[in-house]
Design a protein around this motif. Structure first.
Motif, PDB file in Angstrom:
ATOM      1  N   ILE A 189      37.110  40.729  26.451  1.00  0.00           N
ATOM      2  CA  ILE A 189      37.908  41.784  27.368  1.00  0.00           C
ATOM      3  C   ILE A 189      37.018  42.160  28.476  1.00  0.00           C
ATOM      4  O   ILE A 189      35.883  42.206  28.511  1.00  0.00           O
ATOM      5  CB  ILE A 189      38.225  42.981  26.235  1.00  0.00           C
ATOM      6  N   VAL A 190      37.742  42.713  29.513  1.00  0.00           N
ATOM      7  CA  VAL A 190      37.046  42.929  30.845  1.00  0.00           C
ATOM      8  C   VAL A 190      37.655  44.568  31.128  1.00  0.00           C
ATOM      9  O   VAL A 190      38.727  44.767  31.091  1.00  0.00           O
ATOM     10  CB  VAL A 190      37.559  42.104  31.931  1.00  0.00           C
ATOM     11  N   ILE A 191      36.566  45.153  31.477  1.00  0.00           N
ATOM     12  CA  ILE A 191      36.891  46.518  32.168  1.00  0.00           C
ATOM     13  C   ILE A 191      36.527  46.527  33.464  1.00  0.00           C
ATOM     14  O   ILE A 191      35.202  46.533  33.979  1.00  0.00           O
ATOM     15  CB  ILE A 191      36.029  47.639  31.349  1.00  0.00           C
ATOM     16  N   ASP A 192      37.492  46.547  34.491  1.00  0.00           N
ATOM     17  CA  ASP A 192      37.125  46.370  35.838  1.00  0.00           C
ATOM     18  C   ASP A 192      37.263  47.882  36.394  1.00  0.00           C
ATOM     19  O   ASP A 192      38.048  48.827  36.355  1.00  0.00           O
ATOM     20  CB  ASP A 192      38.226  45.529  36.470  1.00  0.00           C
ATOM     21  N   GLY A 193      36.001  47.926  37.344  1.00  0.00           N
ATOM     22  CA  GLY A 193      36.232  49.374  38.034  1.00  0.00           C
ATOM     23  C   GLY A 193      36.697  49.350  39.255  1.00  0.00           C
ATOM     24  O   GLY A 193      36.527  50.447  39.979  1.00  0.00           O
ATOM     25  N   GLY A 194      37.552  48.372  39.712  1.00  0.00           N
ATOM     26  CA  GLY A 194      38.416  48.475  40.754  1.00  0.00           C
ATOM     27  C   GLY A 194      38.043  47.583  41.945  1.00  0.00           C
ATOM     28  O   GLY A 194      37.606  47.981  43.237  1.00  0.00           O
TER      29      GLY A 194
ATOM     30  N   LYS B  81      37.612  44.629  44.718  1.00  0.00           N
ATOM     31  CA  LYS B  81      38.397  44.349  45.943  1.00  0.00           C
ATOM     32  C   LYS B  81      38.497  43.145  46.416  1.00  0.00           C
ATOM     33  O   LYS B  81      38.974  42.627  47.109  1.00  0.00           O
ATOM     34  CB  LYS B  81      38.082  45.392  46.956  1.00  0.00           C
ATOM     35  N   ASP B  82      37.485  42.218  45.717  1.00  0.00           N
ATOM     36  CA  ASP B  82      37.249  40.751  46.119  1.00  0.00           C
ATOM     37  C   ASP B  82      38.063  39.847  45.190  1.00  0.00           C
ATOM     38  O   ASP B  82      39.229  40.375  44.644  1.00  0.00           O
ATOM     39  CB  ASP B  82      35.663  40.377  45.876  1.00  0.00           C
ATOM     40  N   ASN B  83      37.781  38.593  44.717  1.00  0.00           N
ATOM     41  CA  ASN B  83      38.551  37.766  44.026  1.00  0.00           C
ATOM     42  C   ASN B  83      38.318  37.820  42.518  1.00  0.00           C
ATOM     43  O   ASN B  83      38.742  36.860  41.780  1.00  0.00           O
ATOM     44  CB  ASN B  83      38.281  36.417  44.413  1.00  0.00           C
ATOM     45  N   THR B  84      37.457  38.665  42.086  1.00  0.00           N
ATOM     46  CA  THR B  84      37.159  38.779  40.767  1.00  0.00           C
ATOM     47  C   THR B  84      38.229  38.770  39.697  1.00  0.00           C
ATOM     48  O   THR B  84      38.195  37.938  38.649  1.00  0.00           O
ATOM     49  CB  THR B  84      36.232  40.114  40.515  1.00  0.00           C
ATOM     50  N   LEU B  85      39.281  39.420  39.978  1.00  0.00           N
ATOM     51  CA  LEU B  85      40.531  39.642  39.049  1.00  0.00           C
ATOM     52  C   LEU B  85      41.223  38.515  39.034  1.00  0.00           C
ATOM     53  O   LEU B  85      41.711  38.022  37.988  1.00  0.00           O
ATOM     54  CB  LEU B  85      41.400  40.846  39.489  1.00  0.00           C
TER      55      LEU B  85
ATOM     56  N   ASP C 265      27.086  41.627  30.824  1.00  0.00           N
ATOM     57  CA  ASP C 265      27.293  42.066  32.269  1.00  0.00           C
ATOM     58  C   ASP C 265      27.865  40.746  32.873  1.00  0.00           C
ATOM     59  O   ASP C 265      27.443  39.617  32.299  1.00  0.00           O
ATOM     60  CB  ASP C 265      26.038  42.549  32.823  1.00  0.00           C
ATOM     61  N   SER C 266      28.541  40.797  33.945  1.00  0.00           N
ATOM     62  CA  SER C 266      29.118  39.677  34.647  1.00  0.00           C
ATOM     63  C   SER C 266      28.031  38.942  35.275  1.00  0.00           C
ATOM     64  O   SER C 266      28.274  37.623  35.498  1.00  0.00           O
ATOM     65  CB  SER C 266      30.100  40.187  35.876  1.00  0.00           C
TER      66      SER C 266
ATOM     67  N   ILE D 273      32.804  42.865  28.550  1.00  0.00           N
ATOM     68  CA  ILE D 273      32.344  42.839  30.086  1.00  0.00           C
ATOM     69  C   ILE D 273      32.685  44.016  31.219  1.00  0.00           C
ATOM     70  O   ILE D 273      34.227  44.297  30.989  1.00  0.00           O
ATOM     71  CB  ILE D 273      32.611  41.335  30.842  1.00  0.00           C
ATOM     72  N   ILE D 274      31.866  44.518  31.996  1.00  0.00           N
ATOM     73  CA  ILE D 274      32.325  45.604  33.068  1.00  0.00           C
ATOM     74  C   ILE D 274      32.076  44.767  34.180  1.00  0.00           C
ATOM     75  O   ILE D 274      31.179  44.074  34.560  1.00  0.00           O
ATOM     76  CB  ILE D 274      31.804  46.720  32.926  1.00  0.00           C
ATOM     77  N   THR D 275      33.195  45.086  35.218  1.00  0.00           N
ATOM     78  CA  THR D 275      33.144  44.459  36.407  1.00  0.00           C
ATOM     79  C   THR D 275      33.315  45.393  37.545  1.00  0.00           C
ATOM     80  O   THR D 275      34.238  46.306  37.373  1.00  0.00           O
ATOM     81  CB  THR D 275      34.123  43.060  36.439  1.00  0.00           C
ATOM     82  N   LEU D 276      32.918  44.884  38.659  1.00  0.00           N
ATOM     83  CA  LEU D 276      33.114  45.509  40.044  1.00  0.00           C
ATOM     84  C   LEU D 276      32.891  44.336  40.982  1.00  0.00           C
ATOM     85  O   LEU D 276      31.404  44.454  41.469  1.00  0.00           O
ATOM     86  CB  LEU D 276      32.541  46.848  40.023  1.00  0.00           C
ATOM     87  N   ASN D 277      33.743  43.803  41.576  1.00  0.00           N
ATOM     88  CA  ASN D 277      33.370  42.828  42.842  1.00  0.00           C
ATOM     89  C   ASN D 277      32.455  41.699  42.200  1.00  0.00           C
ATOM     90  O   ASN D 277      31.242  41.768  42.844  1.00  0.00           O
ATOM     91  CB  ASN D 277      32.890  43.442  44.039  1.00  0.00           C
ATOM     92  N   GLU D 278      32.806  40.891  41.147  1.00  0.00           N
ATOM     93  CA  GLU D 278      31.885  40.049  40.730  1.00  0.00           C
ATOM     94  C   GLU D 278      32.164  38.691  40.906  1.00  0.00           C
ATOM     95  O   GLU D 278      32.054  37.937  39.848  1.00  0.00           O
ATOM     96  CB  GLU D 278      31.684  40.528  39.190  1.00  0.00           C
TER      97      GLU D 278
END
Length: 446
Positions: free
Chosen positions: A87-92, A94-98, A139-140, A63-68
């Motif tokens: 596995i998750v590939i996070d693009g940075g 800034k919200d509560n995703t992580l 996708d997320s 999964i790729i994520t960015l503010n999801e």
């Protein structure tokens, strides 16, 4: 050359066979999938027995994520019982995703890979980090449907393909994606074996292609499984500004690969979809419509010698260009491309949509012109009536005609022109109120 279909026919009298059930998870024409040579001759009982001994393949979901934060929990929950690793590939983010992800999967399975305006870079990073042979890319804002049902088991489908298919490493595997509006995108390439040489290509609307085939598309095998998707709901699009981002990336791909006319089509398609989602107060400018037409004409000219290659792209391109010409009221431009569309794809139901749209435009244009003509000729002081000197009967019919063509400007103009205390004014008022009540009743029943 034996195919999986040849084996499937032999299994017809064994409906309870797990092998037969698992083969039925494959949507692709079975005559197109080669059977392993060693399975073409042995007795049926041995094939079934050996299959029952095989293990289910292991799958990584990437999964790729960015503010999801809106949807990541739903996505992961749908995968837990279907795959061996997430596995998750996070693009940075800034919200509560992580924080949400951390509570659901081991945090060592989350990798930071800052967004670089290229979806393929992030997806291909999943190949490096996946520990299982099979990878499902999701996708997320998507989730698997019926994830607990063995009838739609992803592992069962991959197990049977590994066991039977002679060249499964040469294929990628597709699922259907159902959007929240009910529209289904069929055969989307989302599953691949890590040992194969497939990789993603394209900054946006990226596609799995074989590296050793000079990034040319190859045959895929479709699995009977659905991914649900709500990432293109209008509200979500507005929040994440997806279409502006996609158009920017598509422009970059046109510059990088000017010879690849696919990017022209995708850019024009996304522009037209963007216009459909605009509010009436923010309609596309004429130059944007002409830009869509220009890109599509360049794309279609390139396809002219082989209009059926990538036929879905070509049919969609013809539909959009016809639609854009109708927006311009350019009937000649519409008829030119509509003839090509109807000749090339005679069974496409979108032809019926365009025919009806064309009829409505021509009908409304004629009605509007007739209203203006009749008002000018027969509502003037010089004209007279032997039926009703007030000409109220003509005015009322003009109002009905304007209503039938949804010409609200003409309706208002005619209604205000009627004498204030006249019977006709009251009839017209009752008629319009009745129409409003009918619309309210329809809306209340939804």
């Amino acid at each position: 050359m034996y195919t999986i279909y040849d084996l499937y026919k032999k299994l017809e009298n064994l409906p309870q066979s797990q092998l037969k059930k698992d083969i039925s998870l494959i949507k692709t024409d079975l005559t197109q999938i080669k059977l392993k040579d060693e399975l073409s001759m042995p007795c049926l009982e041995n094939i079934i027995c050996e299959y029952d001994k095989t293990f289910y393949p292991k799958i990584t979901a990437g999964i790729i994520t960015l503010n999801e934060e809106r949807c990541i929990k739903r996505c992961i929950n749908s995968l837990i019982n279907e795959v061996d690793e997430i596995i998750v590939i996070d693009g940075g983010s800034k919200d509560n995703t992580l924080n949400i992800i951390k509570k659901m999967i081991p945090f060592e399975n989350v990798y930071k890979y800052l967004w670089r305006n290229d979806f393929s870079l992030q997806r291909n990073y999943i190949f490096e980090k996946a520990n299982c042979n099979w990878i499902l890319f999701i996708d997320s804002d998507e989730y698997l449907q019926n994830q607990n049902s063995s009838e739609f088991s992803l592992k069962s489908a991959l197990r049977v393909l590994e066991y039977l298919s002679k060249d499964f490493l040469e294929h990628c595997f597709t699922l259907d994606i159902r959007n929240s509006d009910g529209n289904i995108d069929y055969d989307m390439k989302r599953i691949v074996n890590k040992k194969s040489d497939f990789r993603f290509y394209g900054k946006v609307h990226e596609e799995l292609l074989r590296v050793d085939s000079n990034m040319k598309s190859t045959q895929s095998i479709s699995i009977n499984m659905i991914i649900e998707h709500d990432g293109y709901d209008i509200d979500v699009i507005k929040i994440k500004n997806k279409q502006k981002r996609n158009l920017k990336l598509l422009k970059e791909m046109i510059q990088i690969e000017p010879e690849n006319k696919k990017w022209l089509f995708l850019y024009a398609r996304d522009m037209s979809i963007n216009h459909q989602n605009l509010l009436h107060s923010d309609q596309p400018a004429l130059e944007e419509i002409y830009e869509i037409i220009n890109h599509l004409e360049m794309y279609l000219r390139d396809q002219e010698s082989d209009i059926f290659v990538n036929s879905n792209y070509n049919a969609y391109a013809l539909f959009i260009i016809c639609n854009q010409y109708l927006k311009l009221n350019d009937i000649a431009g519409f008829q030119k491309w509509f003839t090509v569309f109807k000749t090339s794809f005679p069974h496409c139901s979108d032809i019926g949509y365009l025919e009806l749209l064309y009829f409505n435009i021509v009908y409304n244009y004629r009605i509007e012109n007739n209203i203006l003509k009749i008002e000018k000729e027969y509502m003037s002081k010089e004209s007279y009536s032997v039926v009703n000197s007030t000409k109220d009967h003509l005015q009322f019919l003009l109002l009905l005609t304007a209503d039938n063509s949804n010409n609200f400007e003409a309706i208002e103009k005619i209604f205000l022109r009627l004498p204030q205390e006249s019977i006709l004014k009251k009839q017209a008022e009752n008629y319009l109120i009745s129409k409003i009540d009918k619309i309210k009743n329809v809306l209340s029943s939804i």
